[in-house]
Design an enzyme around this catalytic site. Structure first.
Site: not given
Length: 283
Positions: A181, A239
């Site tokens: 990611r 995050c």
């Protein structure tokens, strides 16, 4: 005392009057599963706080603030009080997500000025594997008064991160998401793939060993050695939505870093503004 406590520590203190145990189990995409698991079995005396209903604020239509915006401090303080948490309480949080949800509560309590908060090592799995007691009975909570003293120094706003990217502010950015990611190879949740330019990737889950337990202080320090950051330099952790960054915040503090901040909106907030730059690949 360390932020992470073993299950035996909790067992020995679970009936002490100032202890409040909080079940934070939650599964992204299955918002009812955590409460259902709590109602089926939990640590005796534990209350339940829900990531999206209790530990997050309302999601904005334009995505600003991210997928799990910070709750309003006064609203959260009132919710904690209704749950029987006072300023004198010792709070122990647990989950079954490797500590991510429990760490979110840990960080929020710190943000509200409450330092007497801990995360139970290994979560509910470690508790049941030790054959410690569980119950489906829910405690009768006696409301308490919780007064928040907001610690703004623990938080970074989007404009702080923009200044870092622009080079007008000095800080190290840490992306806590999975490497794929971070590199922009996949993005299963947010509308844009990649990472904030200049951010370094340190996966939050690597704060635990193969046994699922929290790594030692020395092992946590080793995870961040490659960043070439002094212990008092500013570090901003993010995050996807400000949840799984919190275990890295906790690990950094335990490793001796003293100026660690959470970008609470995280990637989902960053990409809500199309003017914010995006990077892909490794840095």
């Amino acid at each position: 005392m360390n932020a992470v406590v073993p299950v035996k520590w909790v067992l020995a203190r679970m009936y002490e009057p100032d202890i409040v145990i909080v079940d934070c189990r939650f599964t992204l995409g299955k918002p009812e599963s955590g409460r259902a698991a709590y109602e089926e079995a939990h640590i005796p005396g534990a209350i339940y706080l829900d990531l999206e209903q209790d530990l997050s604020g309302p999601v904005e239509a334009d995505g600003s603030g991210g997928r799990h915006p910070l709750p309003d401090p006064a609203t959260l303080a009132a919710r904690l009080g209704r749950a029987g948490i006072s300023n004198e309480s010792r709070v122990v949080a647990y989950d079954d997500q490797g500590g991510a949800m429990a760490s979110r509560l840990w960080w929020l309590m710190k943000y509200l000025g409450h330092d007497n908060v801990f995360v139970m090592d290994g979560g509910f799995k470690a508790w049941t594997e030790a054959n410690f007691p569980v119950t489906a009975e829910q405690r009768i909570t006696i409301p308490a008064q919780f007064l928040a003293t907001v610690q703004h120094n623990l938080l970074s706003e989007v404009y702080d991160v923009q200044d870092v990217v622009a080079g007008t502010k000095s800080a190290t950015l840490i992306d806590s998401r999975e490497p794929a990611r971070y590199r922009g190879e996949v993005e299963p949740i947010d509308p844009v793939a990649g990472h904030i330019p200049g951010a370094k990737n340190v996966l939050w889950a690597e704060g635990r060993g193969a046994d699922g337990l929290w790594k030692s202080t020395e092992e946590q320090a080793a995870r961040f050695e490659g960043l070439s950051v002094n212990k008092d330099d500013e570090i901003i952790v993010y995050c996807g939505s400000g949840v799984t960054a919190t275990p890295n915040v906790m690990a950094l503090l335990e490793a001796g870093y003293t100026n660690v901040k959470l970008y609470a909106g995280s990637w989902s907030d960053w990409v809500s503004d199309k003017e914010n730059p995006v990077a892909t690949g490794d840095e």
